[in-house]
Each structure stands twice: as structure tokens, then as C-alpha cells.
Write a protein that holds these residues in place. Structure first.
Motif, short mmCIF file in Angstrom:
data_model
loop_
_atom_site.label_atom_id
_atom_site.label_comp_id
_atom_site.label_asym_id
_atom_site.label_seq_id
_atom_site.Cartn_x
_atom_site.Cartn_y
_atom_site.Cartn_z
N ILE A 615 9.01 -8.19 -46.91
CA ILE A 615 7.89 -7.79 -46.22
C ILE A 615 7.04 -9.31 -46.23
O ILE A 615 6.42 -9.79 -45.10
CB ILE A 615 6.93 -6.78 -46.81
CG1 ILE A 615 7.64 -5.32 -46.35
CG2 ILE A 615 5.43 -6.89 -46.23
CD1 ILE A 615 6.93 -4.24 -46.99
N ALA A 616 7.34 -10.02 -47.37
CA ALA A 616 6.41 -11.17 -47.63
C ALA A 616 7.18 -12.37 -46.57
O ALA A 616 6.39 -13.33 -45.91
CB ALA A 616 6.45 -11.68 -48.90
N GLU A 617 8.38 -12.17 -46.39
CA GLU A 617 8.98 -13.12 -45.40
C GLU A 617 8.69 -12.95 -44.07
O GLU A 617 8.50 -13.73 -43.20
CB GLU A 617 10.77 -12.82 -45.54
CG GLU A 617 11.14 -13.47 -46.74
CD GLU A 617 11.21 -14.86 -47.30
OE1 GLU A 617 10.94 -15.76 -46.27
OE2 GLU A 617 11.37 -15.26 -48.44
N GLU A 618 8.72 -11.68 -43.77
CA GLU A 618 8.44 -11.04 -42.28
C GLU A 618 6.84 -11.48 -41.97
O GLU A 618 6.61 -11.70 -40.92
CB GLU A 618 8.60 -9.79 -42.34
CG GLU A 618 9.87 -9.38 -42.37
CD GLU A 618 10.63 -8.72 -41.26
OE1 GLU A 618 10.17 -7.99 -40.28
OE2 GLU A 618 12.09 -8.71 -41.35
N ASP A 619 6.00 -11.26 -43.07
CA ASP A 619 4.43 -11.43 -42.97
C ASP A 619 4.37 -12.94 -42.53
O ASP A 619 3.85 -13.28 -41.62
CB ASP A 619 3.72 -11.16 -44.20
CG ASP A 619 2.45 -11.16 -44.05
OD1 ASP A 619 1.84 -10.78 -43.09
OD2 ASP A 619 1.65 -11.40 -44.94
N LEU A 620 5.08 -14.09 -43.32
CA LEU A 620 4.97 -15.19 -43.05
C LEU A 620 5.56 -15.69 -41.47
O LEU A 620 4.85 -16.22 -40.63
CB LEU A 620 5.78 -16.14 -43.77
CG LEU A 620 5.90 -17.46 -43.72
CD1 LEU A 620 4.57 -17.90 -44.03
CD2 LEU A 620 7.00 -18.08 -44.87
#
Ligand code: ADP
Ligand code: MG
Length: 695
Positions: A615-620
Motif C-alpha cells: 500500500i505504501a508503494e502504491e500510495d507513492l
């Protein structure tokens, strides 16, 4: 001390020619208060002011620059009508239009028969060509202040483009020549200009393509920001490793009494993390370790194991949470285990007053108390310990580099364990906490069912109310999150107060509804939370105050209204509040339709995965280019030109470079080291410099 050579850059923008207090205030609003802030403000556009061939060839709707002859000035007849200046060249006619202009000024600017260069937006009006209030008017025989390519800066009401451009250009002129701090080979390989030249080029785009984040000057300046951030952290880390700390050597005896009483088996990740923490504590240098684990990954038990290890070594532990509610919950959930270990714990909060507080603090000071729970205020309030050996800080995103550094500086050599549920994309991890060692809980306790995630338009509210009723009848509990507290400040968003009332009216006494939000006084807030944990409330309507860490195992439904208002990471954190027990849980995302593209993608990601790191990667990726890495809540330093999406590879390069430099020149005394010192000041990552011998 900041090097002399940088002084002009850290002056107030009002030192720039033509910038008085009024304009300085406006520039501060859009760029920042100092000259250096102007340097870091990249143009967002560029206007081509090169001379167009002829009136006939110019395109209406664009900004053009034309050489024309002034044929005639027309005075307005009615009061409100504009002045018109009729012009021409061999190919056609152009009318300049001025509202509220004074005749003598116009006469001086546009003498009939003279030639003028005019630049501005060309418009086609009733078949004729017009230019209202040209941006520039120049006499072709004189030197013109008009640039061929004009950078466009972010503006604010009352700040004219020309003023901002002049200020930026004056700032660029003040940029001094500086010794190179980037490794020579790297600059050559990447084709990067030096710092001053990069700044000059950043502010002198020659066309649209120069505005990209991928141009050499822009990459160089982004690298500077990243490199100095990582260098600062590498220095802090290096200094800490060199300093003497305290070896807390534990024998595992207390933990051996507790572990068998746990109602579950530890996950492999928990075991590994506990081992890492103990080994680190046993080393004679100070431990500064991050325990990173998604919501529900079981960080608390690792904290307990660390505290018991400290006790085995004869030292006290302070466990700090960001809110009193959380501190209380930690204390309550661990109290029995701590007693089973034969140890004493207490909770110290700002609300303890008088005698009671004194008694508690006396116990801590005398060393009767082994483990003290409290908020981060334990740091500031002068709580005296007999022998503090370990500090555990829960939820590090409110605990930034500066606070970490303060701990090192104070000469406190206590071991530090910082726990965070904020997953940070791999690229950014080093920039956020490169000064720490990291243990990762990358495995969830078994038996957790994924939270079913459903998105619905707000229109489906009735269905949601019914679902809430069903959950309550099953003896389960519901969180209901709204973006705002009161209707007045809600700006069209759902207000928690109203929602609580509506739910109360809908269910009556059958389903008790509570309300909690950040504007409530602490004791009141605690009382409501306590009622929810004791299950005398079925529904808890809340703002995002519940985001952090609290634990209610029977909560199975999370409703989030105006889900489109929340960031991906935040939605993930909120969702993590449910599904902590064994019962299946649901997260309902209510959104105001139509949903924008980004909001749609966010919700899709949440539905697809439960992995905080993914999720953090996609958020970025969704935040994408342009959204500089300001994310204050992730504990990252401020980046103005570095962009996580466009500059990913620079982070890895800078990490290697910074580490090498610190290895080769830990005191930054070589010529390159000196240059890097200057860069630390220039990019305001200088907090670490005072750790150096000749800092
Ligand atoms: P967080 O990492 O979000 O702080 P907690 O430490 O609050 O997570 O743990 C969440 C819940 O999971 C708690 O109820 C805790 O007792 C439980 N838990 C922790 N470790 C395990 C495990 N290994 N197996 C099963 N449940 C566990
Ligand atoms: Mg927690």
C-alpha cells in the motif's frame, strides 16, 4: 556555524531589490521567507517571448511578441470605455486595449508613428486582433528587459508574475560559487552541472521540456537534497556507534516466566525481532532501533520483551505512547504479564495531580517501579528515574529525526526502541530513518481473516445503517469515522456530531452510540473510549483520533465516510482497527460520487491488498510526480525538488555515496568533506554538524 559564504542566501527576501515588506510577505506565502527558498522554488511554466514574424502569422489565444507601428490612439468617449491604441505591420492590424489608463502616460508610451515591441496574450475579438494590457511594451531602439524565455512561478493573490520573476532572478544572482560536494565521477557520469550552474539553469528554462523533473540540473539539485539528508543521518548513526553506551545484558529469566502464559504462540517475525532487540541492547553502544510492523502485527509484545530484558539487566523502562488513551491501554494490556514477571509498572499521565502524582514519581525515582507507561510528555516533564535503561516510543511518525537526535545529544545513552505502523516505501526508508537499525514484523499473527473491504456511494446510507444494526445485534462493535467534527467546519463533509445524532435517533436505546473527537477534553475522551472497550457502547462515531493503535477485539465493522478525503495510508491504518479478533470483519468506504481517478485507484488498492508495504508503494505511485515528499507524518525531512517517483534511483545512489563519505571522512575535514558540510547547511540538514569534532 553556517559558513559565511551562505549568508546572503539565508537573508530575508526583503533584501532583494524592489521587495518591500508587503511583497516580501506575498513571496513568503508562495515560496518562503528567505532568498534560499526562492532558489528552491522551481518555475512551473515558461512563456516564449521571442519575436513573432508578423501579425498575420500570430496565433490568437497564445502569448505573442510583435513589432508594430503605432497608428493612432483612440480616447474613450464614455466614462467606462477603454483606451485603444491602433497598431499595424505590413500584414495586418492589432488593437491594444487599456482600461483605466491615464492619457499622458499612454501618450508617452505610444507616440503616434513610433515603433514598439509589444508582448502579451493575443485575442480575436469580432474578427479583429486585440491585446489587452500587454505584459511588455518596449522601444526596439532601446535595450529591453524582456527575457526571450520567461519562467513562470507559482503565485499568490496580489503578487505580479513580473515581481516574482525579478525576485527569483535576483536570488539566483546571489548564489555563490561553492566547492563541489558530489563525487567527481558521479557528476561526470550523470552529466550534472555544478550547484550554482544547476540553480541558474533551473530558473532559466528554454522550453517546456526544461520544466521536467528529469533534466540534469533538476536531478542534480534533487540529489543534493537527498544526499544531504542521508549524509546527516549517516553522521548521526556513525557518531552513536562510536560513543559509549550501556550494555544491558539480559538472561531471559523474566521473559521465561511470561512467554508460556501468553494466549498465543509468537510469530517468527516477533521471535526474530525480540532476538535482534535483545542482542542490540546487550551491546555496549546505544541502541536506536526501529520496530516496523503493520497495524496488528503484534509490536506491543516485542516492546514487553525488551522491557523485561532491561529489567533482567537491572534497569528501568519507559514506554511512551502518543496519546493518553493509548498509554493507558498499553498499561492495562500488559499489567498482568508484568506482574507475572514479578515486576512493577505504573501509568503516569498529565492528569495525575498532587499527592498521588508525587507518590507515583517517588516510586519511579526510588526504583521500585520497573516499567513506566506514559505519553511522550514523559520526556519533557522532569520525571526522574532511578536507573532508566530503555525507552520505547510507540508510533514514531510523531517522533522525528530532531527528537531522536535530541536524545543522542542530551547524553542520554539509554537504549531506544521506536515502534511504527507507518510502512514507508523502500526508496524512502533510508531518508526517513537511516540513522536507525530496523527490525521488521513482516508476518501477521495467524488466524487473522482479511477485512472485507467494500466501497459504496453515500446514497447507500440506509443499507449501511442496517448492517450496523445487524453487527450490534450479534454483540459486535462498529467504528464510524467522519472527516470533520462539527457541521460548521465541515465544508460539505460529513460531521461526526451530526452522524452520531442521526445514528442515535435511528437506533434509539437498542444500539448505544458514542462520540469521540480531538476537540473533546481529555478526560471526556477517555471516558467514551473506555465505555467502548467495556462494550457499553456498540457504535463509536469518531474523527481520525482513533487512527492510532487502540485495540477493541470485538469491533468488526469500520465505516469511513467521505473516504475520498483520506490518503491511502490513512485508510489502511483506519481499517486496521477492525479484524483484530477472530470474527470476520468489514470495512465500508462511503464516498461522494462521482469519484475522481485517484480516489478510485486508492479504493481499488485497498480492496486488493492488506499489505501495508504494498500500500505504501502504491500510495507513492499515486501521489506521483509533482507532489514533493513533504509527508510530514511519515517522519521524512522536507524535500522541495526531490520527487520520490521521478528520482527513485537517486536515493540508492545517494545512500552509497553518503555511507562512503562517512566511512572515509567521518569528521568531514577533507576538501570534499568541507564542501559537504557547506551543503548540509545549504540544505538545512545541519543538525548533525554539531556532532562533529570541529562542528
Ligand atoms: P500492533 O502491532 O498494531 O501494535 P498489537 O501489539 O496491539 O499490534 O497486537 C494486536 C493484537 O494481536 C493484540 O490483541 C495481540 O494480543 C495479538 N497478538 C500479538 N501477537 C500475536 C500472535 N503471535 N498471535 C496471535 N495474536 C497475537
Ligand atoms: Mg500498537
Amino acid at each position: 556555524m553556517r559558513p559565511e559564504v551562505l549568508t546572503p542566501l539565508f537573508a530575508d527576501v526583503s533584501v532583494l531589490p524592489g521587495i518591500g515588506p508587503r511583497l516580501a510577505a506575498l513571496i513568503t506565502k508562495t515560496a518562503g521567507p528567505r532568498v534560499v527558498d526562492l532558489l528552491a522554488t522551481a518555475p512551473t511554466g515558461v512563456i516564449d517571448r521571442r519575436l513573432s514574424e508578423t501579425i498575420e502569422a500570430a496565433t490568437p489565444g497564445t502569448t505573442v511578441t510583435l513589432k508594430v507601428r503605432i497608428d493612432r490612439r483612440e480616447r474613450p468617449e464614455g466614462g467606462r470605455r477603454p483606451h485603444k491604441i491602433l497598431c499595424s505591420d505590413e500584414t495586418g492590424f492589432l488593437t491594444l486595449v487599456y482600461f483605466h489608463a491615464k492619457e499622458p502616460w499612454l501618450a508617452a508610451q505610444f507616440p503616434e508613428g513610433a515603433e514598439r515591441i509589444v508582448s502579451g496574450k493575443l485575442e480575436s475579438v469580432y474578427g479583429g486582433l486585440q491585446m489587452a494590457h500587454p505584459d511588455y511594451v518596449a522601444d526596439p531602439r532601446e535595450l529591453c528587459e524582456m527575457p526571450e524565455m520567461e519562467p513562470v512561478y507559482p503565485l499568490t493573490a496580489g503578487l505580479a508574475p513580473k515581481v516574482m520573476r525579478k525576485a527569483a532572478s535576483a536570488a539566483v544572482e546571489r548564489a555563490p560559487a561553492l566547492q563541489e560536494w558530489i563525487a567527481k565521477g558521479l557528476c561526470e557520469r550523470e552529466g550534472w552541472p555544478g550547484w550554482r550552474e544547476a540553480v541558474r539553469l533551473l530558473h532559466a528554462p528554454r522550453g517546456q521540456e526544461d520544466l521536467s523533473a528529469r533534466t540534469p540540473p533538476r536531478r542534480r539539485l534533487a540529489y543534493d537534497e537527498i544526499f544531504t539528508s542521508l549524509l546527516a543521518l549517516a553522521l548521526i548513526r556513525n557518531r552513536r556507534a562510536a560513543a559509549k553506551g550501556r550494555a544491558l545484558v539480559s538472561d531471559g529469566s523474566r521473559w521465561a516466566r511470561v512467554e508460556p502464559t501468553l494466549p498465543f504462540a509468537l510469530t517468527g517475525a516477533q521471535r526474530r525481532s525480540i532476538d535482534e532487540v535483545r542482542a542490540d541492547m546487550a551491546r555496549p553502544s546505544q541502541m536506536v532501533r526501529l520496530l516496523q510492523g503493520d497495524v496488528g502485527s503484534g509490536k506491543t509484545i516485542v516492546a514487553l520483551a525488551a522491557a523485561l530484558a532491561a529489567a533482567e539487566a537491572g534497569a528501568q523502562t519507559a514506554i511512551m505512547a502518543p496519546t493518553e488513551i493509548l498509554a493507558r491501554q498499553h498499561e492495562e494490556s500488559l499489567r498482568d504479564l508484568i506482574e507475572a514477571a514479578g515486576l512493577q509498572s505504573i501509568l503516569v499521565t498529565g492528569r495525575d495531580k498532587g499527592r498521588e502524582r508525587e507518590a507515583k514519581l517517588a516510586g519511579v525515582k526510588a526504583g521500585y517501579v520497573d516499567i513506566v507507561f506514559g505519553t511522550h510528555a514523559l520526556f519533557s516533564e522532569d520525571v526522574a528515574f532511578d536507573d532508566l535503561g530503555l525507552v520505547v516510543v510507540d508510533e514514531q511518525h510523531r517522533f522525528g529525526v530532531r527528537q531522536r537526535l535530541a536524545l543522542t545529544e542530551k547524553g542520554t545513552r539509554t537504549d531506544l526502541l521506536v515502534m511504527t505502523a507507518t510502512p514507508i516505501p523502500r526508496t524512502l526508508a533510508l531518508a526517513a530513518y537511516g540513522d536507525m537499525d530496523v527490525s521488521r514484523l513482516d508476518e501477521k499473527p495467524p488466524g487473522r481473516q482479511p477485512v472485507a473491504t467494500i466501497a459504496k456511494p453515500t446514497a447507500a446510507l440506509d443499507e449501511v445503517f442496517e448492517a450496523v444494526g445487524r453487527a450490534a445485534r450479534r454483540g459486535e462493535q462498529v467504528y464510524w469515522v467522519c472527516p470533520r467534527v462539527e457541521a460548521e467546519d465541515a465544508g460539505g463533509l460529513v460531521a461526526a456530531e451530526e452522524r452520531a445524532e442521526a445514528l442515535g435517533a435511528y437506533f434509539g436505546a437498542r444500539v448505544p452510540v458514542g462520540l469521540v473527537h480531538g476537540k473533546m477534553p481529555g478526560p471526556e475522551k477517555d471516558a467514551v473510549m473506555a465505555a467502548f472497550y467495556e462494550k457499553s457502547l456498540s457504535v463509536l462515531v469518531a474523527t481520525t483520533v482513533i487512527e492510532v493503535g487502540v485495540n477493541a477485539p470485538d469491533a468488526t465493522v469500520m465505516v469511513i465516510e467521505n473516504a475520498e478525503q483520506f490518503g491511502l495510508a490513512q485508510l489502511h491504518q483506519l481499517r486496521g482497527r477492525v479484524g483484530r479478533g477472530s470474527k470476520p470483519a468489514t470495512c465500508l468506504l462511503l464516498y461522494k460520487s462521482p469519484l475522481g481517478e485517484t480516489a478510485k485507484a486508492r479504493i481499488e488498492t485497498l480492496r486488493r491488498t492488506d499489505d501495508g508495504f504494498v500500500i505504501a508503494e502504491e500510495d507513492l505511485a499515486l501521489r506521483g510526480a509533482g507532489d514533493a515528499l513533504g509527508a510530514a507524518q511519515s517522519g521524512l525531512p522536507r524535500f522541495r525538488l526531490a520527487d520520490a517517483a521521478a528520482h527513485q534511483s537517486l536515493f540508492d545512489m545517494a545512500a552509497d555515496d553518503a555511507r562512503l563519505l562517512v566511512e572515509e571522512d567521518p569528521e568531514l575535514v577533507t576538501p570534499r568533506g568541507q564542501a559537504a558540510r557547506t551543503a548540509l547547511y545549504l540544505f538545512e540538514r545541519d543538525a548533525a554538524v554539531k556532532l562533529l569534532k570541529s562542528g
